[in-house]
Design a protein around this motif. Sequence first.
Motif, PDB file in Angstrom:
ATOM      1  N   THR A 184      -2.530   2.920 -13.631  1.00 59.96           N
ATOM      2  CA  THR A 184      -3.202   2.174 -13.398  1.00 59.96           C
ATOM      3  C   THR A 184      -2.712   1.172 -13.637  1.00 59.96           C
ATOM      4  O   THR A 184      -2.433   0.123 -13.324  1.00 59.96           O
ATOM      5  CB  THR A 184      -4.828   2.153 -14.011  1.00 59.96           C
ATOM      6  OG1 THR A 184      -4.137   2.433 -16.065  1.00 59.96           O
ATOM      7  CG2 THR A 184      -5.573   3.389 -13.748  1.00 59.96           C
ATOM      8  N   TYR A 228      -8.347  -0.323   0.514  1.00 57.28           N
ATOM      9  CA  TYR A 228      -7.875   0.045  -0.409  1.00 57.28           C
ATOM     10  C   TYR A 228      -7.006   0.993  -0.146  1.00 57.28           C
ATOM     11  O   TYR A 228      -6.996   1.397   0.019  1.00 57.28           O
ATOM     12  CB  TYR A 228      -8.509  -1.142  -1.444  1.00 57.28           C
ATOM     13  CG  TYR A 228      -9.239  -1.510  -1.922  1.00 57.28           C
ATOM     14  CD1 TYR A 228      -8.639  -2.871  -2.110  1.00 57.28           C
ATOM     15  CD2 TYR A 228     -10.865  -2.052  -1.863  1.00 57.28           C
ATOM     16  CE1 TYR A 228      -9.877  -3.713  -2.307  1.00 57.28           C
ATOM     17  CE2 TYR A 228     -11.008  -2.955  -1.856  1.00 57.28           C
ATOM     18  CZ  TYR A 228     -10.924  -4.186  -2.079  1.00 57.28           C
ATOM     19  OH  TYR A 228     -11.491  -5.360  -2.495  1.00 57.28           O
ATOM     20  N   LYS A 229      -6.051   1.055  -0.942  1.00 56.14           N
ATOM     21  CA  LYS A 229      -4.821   2.380  -1.492  1.00 56.14           C
ATOM     22  C   LYS A 229      -4.045   2.163  -2.870  1.00 56.14           C
ATOM     23  O   LYS A 229      -3.780   1.005  -2.792  1.00 56.14           O
ATOM     24  CB  LYS A 229      -3.840   2.525   0.016  1.00 56.14           C
ATOM     25  CG  LYS A 229      -4.246   2.828   1.180  1.00 56.14           C
ATOM     26  CD  LYS A 229      -3.932   3.314   2.199  1.00 56.14           C
ATOM     27  CE  LYS A 229      -4.149   4.005   3.356  1.00 56.14           C
ATOM     28  NZ  LYS A 229      -3.219   5.011   3.768  1.00 56.14           N
ATOM     29  N   HIS A 230      -3.865   3.308  -3.141  1.00 50.12           N
ATOM     30  CA  HIS A 230      -2.997   3.006  -4.551  1.00 50.12           C
ATOM     31  C   HIS A 230      -1.639   1.899  -4.428  1.00 50.12           C
ATOM     32  O   HIS A 230      -1.122   3.155  -3.047  1.00 50.12           O
ATOM     33  CB  HIS A 230      -3.623   4.124  -4.903  1.00 50.12           C
ATOM     34  CG  HIS A 230      -2.826   3.573  -6.433  1.00 50.12           C
ATOM     35  ND1 HIS A 230      -2.033   5.307  -7.530  1.00 50.12           N
ATOM     36  CD2 HIS A 230      -2.893   3.015  -7.589  1.00 50.12           C
ATOM     37  CE1 HIS A 230      -2.131   4.302  -9.026  1.00 50.12           C
ATOM     38  NE2 HIS A 230      -2.264   2.898  -8.940  1.00 50.12           N
ATOM     39  N   LEU A 262      -4.738  -1.583  -7.237  1.00 50.32           N
ATOM     40  CA  LEU A 262      -5.499  -1.301  -5.320  1.00 50.32           C
ATOM     41  C   LEU A 262      -4.658  -2.296  -4.712  1.00 50.32           C
ATOM     42  O   LEU A 262      -4.653  -3.776  -4.475  1.00 50.32           O
ATOM     43  CB  LEU A 262      -6.694  -0.768  -5.597  1.00 50.32           C
ATOM     44  CG  LEU A 262      -7.424  -0.070  -6.617  1.00 50.32           C
ATOM     45  CD1 LEU A 262      -8.933   0.121  -5.905  1.00 50.32           C
ATOM     46  CD2 LEU A 262      -6.754   1.881  -6.136  1.00 50.32           C
ATOM     47  N   GLN A 307       0.938  -0.911   0.054  1.00 53.20           N
ATOM     48  CA  GLN A 307      -0.291  -0.468  -0.224  1.00 53.20           C
ATOM     49  C   GLN A 307       1.252   1.282  -0.067  1.00 53.20           C
ATOM     50  O   GLN A 307       1.922   1.216   0.842  1.00 53.20           O
ATOM     51  CB  GLN A 307      -0.760  -0.379   1.077  1.00 53.20           C
ATOM     52  CG  GLN A 307      -2.406  -1.156   0.970  1.00 53.20           C
ATOM     53  CD  GLN A 307      -3.187  -0.955   2.321  1.00 53.20           C
ATOM     54  OE1 GLN A 307      -2.786  -0.456   3.736  1.00 53.20           O
ATOM     55  NE2 GLN A 307      -4.378  -1.505   1.771  1.00 53.20           N
ATOM     56  N   ASN A 355      -4.277  -7.862  -4.177  1.00 54.26           N
ATOM     57  CA  ASN A 355      -4.100  -6.788  -4.911  1.00 54.26           C
ATOM     58  C   ASN A 355      -5.398  -6.632  -5.874  1.00 54.26           C
ATOM     59  O   ASN A 355      -5.539  -7.874  -6.675  1.00 54.26           O
ATOM     60  CB  ASN A 355      -3.366  -7.100  -5.974  1.00 54.26           C
ATOM     61  CG  ASN A 355      -1.734  -6.524  -5.279  1.00 54.26           C
ATOM     62  OD1 ASN A 355      -1.163  -6.589  -4.789  1.00 54.26           O
ATOM     63  ND2 ASN A 355      -0.840  -7.081  -6.241  1.00 54.26           N
TER      64      ASN A 355
END
Lengths: 329, 82
Positions: A215, A254-256, A219, A177, A229
């Motif tokens: 992208t 979630y985090k990118h 996430l 994360q 993921n």
Amino acid sequence: MQTLFTIEDVKKKIEQGEKLILAGDEKTLKQLPQGHWIAGTIPYFMTKEGGIHDTDRIYVTQLPSYIKKVTLRTYSEKSISDIYKDIPENGLGIIIIPASSPVHLSFALNGSGYDEFATRPLTGWISGVHVEDIGKINAKVFYGEKNKVIEDEAVAMLLEIPGDKYAEVNIVNIFKQGNGDSITFDSDGFDASEAIVNGEKVNFAEYIKKAGFDTRLPLVANYKGAMINTSFQGIDEERKKVNFYAPVFKGIEYKHAAPVGDYVTEFTGHMPHTNTDNIFFSCNCILNYLYSELEGKSTGGITGPVTFGEIAYQLLNQTMAYVSINDVK
Amino acid sequence: MDIEKIPYQIWHNLISNKISDDFEFLALKILLTRLTILAKQNSSPQEERKYADEIKNFFIKTQKIPASQRDLQKILKQGGIL
């Protein structure tokens, strides 16, 4: 043992009665005789020499000689909920599911609610096609005992392991994360119009464009220390929604992902250091293969098919899944 | 160890996030994440009992696996049993 073989060599193994888990191009798999094997379509593989695209050879996982009892079967969208119950008590299930089939979607969304979920080891992969054929040719699985080519059901090999051994499924995920926003969703699904970002409801497509997300980075959710993921498939500009390769789930934060450096270096650093000789099966994600340009690059000796989704109890993205069979001490 | 004899409160604390540790066993991490979310969303005593039973049965069924044994030791230590 896992490695690439010619069609003739695989035919011989099948004719000798070997029980095999196979991966290969559809045209090669269609040339195989009836026998104790299951397979999924994919023309990409990780080998000891590195990532390779090969439409002539077949990737073979041979069962260790101590495995005596093996059952092959298919699962429909309706029967897939039995998968965990069907794995023998001291056993292992290996499943191959065609990408975008109803059983793929159902397993991904509902798998964690199936009876006996996670109490018995399940690994496997989502079969695919050459990336240029996405949307033109359907991914398939093969049920060798009936010589059937299947688009809408999964195939599985259920193994009974001797009492002095056990199977353990694990993952290698180089993504963590990042330090960015907290993202949650109001419902489960392979797509999302809205998300809750730091407590505020937003249109998720607009948000990721404004935030400038790369992208190619997934996430990432923290499952009690396991980084899980969910990869971006794309943004539907017209419908203002975001599509994913695996579902997002309500209640999960979630985090990118934080950016990664060189995939091979990171991957090698995350590799398991113990019991690697006991790794019986592994697979890695097509997105890792493409985004990290793994063709010709070796990833520390762990080999296997390159897949459209990995299964380690549940569906994963951009992850290597593997299973080892170890001695009980 | 007889897992059946471990007090209900330990399992309840585990699914309520009152016991948490750096667990090792992937299956536990995934299952426990699901159960803690469900317990948060449905906190009736009946539902909590169901989730606590599910995590207890998980440990009974995976007790042969060293990572499961080590994680159970951590849980019992945090729960004051060891």
